[in-house]
Design a protein around this motif. Sequence first.
Motif, PDB file in Angstrom:
ATOM      1  N   GLU A 121     -30.934  15.319  40.354  1.00  0.00           N
ATOM      2  CA  GLU A 121     -30.131  14.781  40.177  1.00  0.00           C
ATOM      3  C   GLU A 121     -30.387  15.330  38.854  1.00  0.00           C
ATOM      4  OE1 GLU A 121     -30.348  10.174  39.928  1.00  0.00           O
ATOM      5  OE2 GLU A 121     -32.143  10.710  40.927  1.00  0.00           O
ATOM      6  N   TRP A 122     -29.226  15.004  38.390  1.00  0.00           N
ATOM      7  CA  TRP A 122     -29.586  15.511  37.618  1.00  0.00           C
ATOM      8  C   TRP A 122     -28.249  15.035  36.282  1.00  0.00           C
ATOM      9  CZ3 TRP A 122     -27.499  18.334  41.173  1.00  0.00           C
ATOM     10  CH2 TRP A 122     -26.639  19.187  41.045  1.00  0.00           C
ATOM     11  N   ALA A 123     -27.691  14.634  34.961  1.00  0.00           N
ATOM     12  CA  ALA A 123     -27.054  14.591  33.490  1.00  0.00           C
ATOM     13  C   ALA A 123     -26.136  15.419  33.389  1.00  0.00           C
ATOM     14  CB  ALA A 123     -26.862  13.523  32.775  1.00  0.00           C
ATOM     15  N   ASP A 124     -25.080  15.698  33.093  1.00  0.00           N
ATOM     16  CA  ASP A 124     -23.868  17.134  32.365  1.00  0.00           C
ATOM     17  C   ASP A 124     -23.055  16.557  32.201  1.00  0.00           C
ATOM     18  OD1 ASP A 124     -22.895  19.350  31.482  1.00  0.00           O
ATOM     19  OD2 ASP A 124     -22.573  20.331  32.896  1.00  0.00           O
ATOM     20  N   GLY A 125     -23.397  16.327  30.664  1.00  0.00           N
ATOM     21  CA  GLY A 125     -22.134  15.084  29.672  1.00  0.00           C
ATOM     22  C   GLY A 125     -22.245  13.705  30.000  1.00  0.00           C
ATOM     23  N   GLY A 126     -21.019  13.585  30.215  1.00  0.00           N
ATOM     24  CA  GLY A 126     -20.890  11.972  30.656  1.00  0.00           C
ATOM     25  C   GLY A 126     -21.022  11.993  32.431  1.00  0.00           C
ATOM     26  N   THR A 127     -21.577  12.696  33.010  1.00  0.00           N
ATOM     27  CA  THR A 127     -21.247  13.139  34.589  1.00  0.00           C
ATOM     28  C   THR A 127     -22.761  13.268  35.143  1.00  0.00           C
ATOM     29  OG1 THR A 127     -19.307  13.988  34.765  1.00  0.00           O
ATOM     30  CG2 THR A 127     -20.140  14.267  36.220  1.00  0.00           C
ATOM     31  N   ASP A 128     -22.526  12.573  36.161  1.00  0.00           N
ATOM     32  CA  ASP A 128     -24.449  12.435  36.979  1.00  0.00           C
ATOM     33  C   ASP A 128     -23.780  13.016  38.266  1.00  0.00           C
ATOM     34  OD1 ASP A 128     -25.151  10.485  34.797  1.00  0.00           O
ATOM     35  OD2 ASP A 128     -24.243   8.779  35.088  1.00  0.00           O
ATOM     36  N   TYR A 129     -25.165  13.078  38.605  1.00  0.00           N
ATOM     37  CA  TYR A 129     -24.617  14.412  40.048  1.00  0.00           C
ATOM     38  C   TYR A 129     -26.077  14.117  40.685  1.00  0.00           C
ATOM     39  CZ  TYR A 129     -21.409  17.674  37.942  1.00  0.00           C
ATOM     40  OH  TYR A 129     -20.401  17.977  36.833  1.00  0.00           O
ATOM     41  N   ILE A 130     -25.913  13.656  41.839  1.00  0.00           N
ATOM     42  CA  ILE A 130     -27.607  13.759  42.992  1.00  0.00           C
ATOM     43  C   ILE A 130     -26.960  14.897  43.958  1.00  0.00           C
ATOM     44  CG2 ILE A 130     -28.881  12.613  44.477  1.00  0.00           C
ATOM     45  CD1 ILE A 130     -27.707  10.313  43.323  1.00  0.00           C
ATOM     46  N   LEU A 131     -27.379  15.785  43.835  1.00  0.00           N
ATOM     47  CA  LEU A 131     -26.841  17.202  45.708  1.00  0.00           C
ATOM     48  C   LEU A 131     -28.014  16.531  46.751  1.00  0.00           C
ATOM     49  CD1 LEU A 131     -26.076  20.004  46.075  1.00  0.00           C
ATOM     50  CD2 LEU A 131     -28.185  20.545  44.550  1.00  0.00           C
ATOM     51  N   ILE A 132     -26.871  16.547  47.784  1.00  0.00           N
ATOM     52  CA  ILE A 132     -27.549  15.624  49.082  1.00  0.00           C
ATOM     53  C   ILE A 132     -27.973  16.905  50.396  1.00  0.00           C
ATOM     54  CG2 ILE A 132     -27.133  13.495  48.253  1.00  0.00           C
ATOM     55  CD1 ILE A 132     -24.555  13.483  50.450  1.00  0.00           C
ATOM     56  N   ASN A 133     -26.700  17.809  49.621  1.00  0.00           N
ATOM     57  CA  ASN A 133     -26.964  18.818  50.954  1.00  0.00           C
ATOM     58  C   ASN A 133     -26.727  20.405  50.166  1.00  0.00           C
ATOM     59  OD1 ASN A 133     -27.120  20.696  53.300  1.00  0.00           O
ATOM     60  ND2 ASN A 133     -26.419  18.799  54.158  1.00  0.00           N
ATOM     61  N   GLY A 134     -27.186  21.564  50.267  1.00  0.00           N
ATOM     62  CA  GLY A 134     -26.892  22.681  50.020  1.00  0.00           C
ATOM     63  C   GLY A 134     -27.237  22.576  47.931  1.00  0.00           C
ATOM     64  N   SER A 135     -26.702  23.765  47.894  1.00  0.00           N
ATOM     65  CA  SER A 135     -26.667  24.468  46.122  1.00  0.00           C
ATOM     66  C   SER A 135     -25.596  23.916  45.449  1.00  0.00           C
ATOM     67  CB  SER A 135     -26.971  25.711  46.648  1.00  0.00           C
ATOM     68  OG  SER A 135     -28.392  26.075  47.339  1.00  0.00           O
ATOM     69  N   LEU A 136     -26.195  24.011  44.121  1.00  0.00           N
ATOM     70  CA  LEU A 136     -25.000  23.182  43.026  1.00  0.00           C
ATOM     71  C   LEU A 136     -25.566  23.737  42.207  1.00  0.00           C
ATOM     72  CD1 LEU A 136     -21.800  22.584  42.858  1.00  0.00           C
ATOM     73  CD2 LEU A 136     -23.196  20.170  42.789  1.00  0.00           C
ATOM     74  N   ALA A 137     -25.406  24.490  40.615  1.00  0.00           N
ATOM     75  CA  ALA A 137     -25.505  24.852  39.760  1.00  0.00           C
ATOM     76  C   ALA A 137     -26.740  24.482  39.341  1.00  0.00           C
ATOM     77  CB  ALA A 137     -25.067  22.787  38.762  1.00  0.00           C
ATOM     78  N   GLY A 138     -27.368  26.221  40.184  1.00  0.00           N
ATOM     79  CA  GLY A 138     -28.233  26.039  40.236  1.00  0.00           C
ATOM     80  C   GLY A 138     -29.277  25.689  41.179  1.00  0.00           C
ATOM     81  N   ARG A 139     -28.928  24.445  40.995  1.00  0.00           N
ATOM     82  CA  ARG A 139     -30.346  23.727  42.246  1.00  0.00           C
ATOM     83  C   ARG A 139     -29.642  23.241  43.441  1.00  0.00           C
ATOM     84  NH1 ARG A 139     -28.956  21.593  37.768  1.00  0.00           N
ATOM     85  NH2 ARG A 139     -30.079  20.952  36.240  1.00  0.00           N
ATOM     86  N   THR A 140     -30.152  23.125  43.994  1.00  0.00           N
ATOM     87  CA  THR A 140     -31.173  23.422  46.296  1.00  0.00           C
ATOM     88  C   THR A 140     -31.446  22.375  46.224  1.00  0.00           C
ATOM     89  OG1 THR A 140     -30.507  26.056  45.793  1.00  0.00           O
ATOM     90  CG2 THR A 140     -31.004  24.234  48.125  1.00  0.00           C
TER      91      THR A 140
END
Length: 299
Positions: free
Chosen positions: A142-161
């Motif tokens: 789980e991370w934030a980039d500017g005003g956008t919040d992300y939770i990665l539930i499957n796979g890889s995105l933005a250097g996270r898995t």
Amino acid sequence: MTLHKLSAKTHDVGGIPVARLLPQRSHRTVGAWCFLDHAGPARFSADESGMQVGAHPHTNLQTFTWMLEGEILHRDSLGSRQLIRPKQVNLMTAGTGDESGISHTEQTPKGIKALHAVQLWIALPMHKAIAPAFQHYPELPEWADGGTDYILINGSLAGRTAPTEQHSPLLGADIRFREHATLCLPAQAGWEYGVLVLKGSVEIGGQTFLPDELAKFERADIQQTLSIRAAAGSHIILLGGEPLPHPTRMWWNFVADSQAALEKAVADWNSGHSRFGKIDLAGTKLKRLAAPELKNTIR
């Protein structure tokens, strides 16, 4: 990448609005994601028991529950008993082959008066030997980039898995926009992608997508970029994956690669075959659901 707009078929299931985006007649999958329901948001009065789904089976798929609000109690024929809460995933694997399967129940626990979830199925690669299993994932990247919040539930995105188990290449992300933003995300060659709008509005490829609409991208031959422009307050689920190398046929709660395998699954469940195990329903009002007979050719 060719873009399609898919609208949901919405039904009331025990007082819970359920919007189904996949499968549809002309668009059955996004990669191996083969089923997509948006359940809720729903509120229950003091005398309502919420969601109560009796014992039912699955074959050749994984059920993937992403909880947004409320709680669900999961029981299955492996002996698993797991409560799922918001920002958590339950992943149940039915196993592959004509002799494998699993059964489970889902209930709103007593005292819980809200339900909001995304229920997905993942078709399994049927050329692989995969055993039935169950995993619970209480913590995800789980991370934030500017005003956008992300939770990665499957796979890889933005250097996270994400830690969630995969049997074919997949991506799943919960993305919430506190501010107006435009995302430019890499799209892999040979993959399909989908963007489900849960709240707000997004603009993709010159089209506007509203709640319970799915932006479906066909596979591309080269790596490209997905551009998603979202209004402040919007909430989306991003899906992606590589299509499986065999047909994905579905009937009721079963996935298979042939009509004969679906017919066998129906007959086995309705006759009480041991491949689906048993669930102790003592102390509950839940019943064992019967599989509808398969009457037409499934393509």
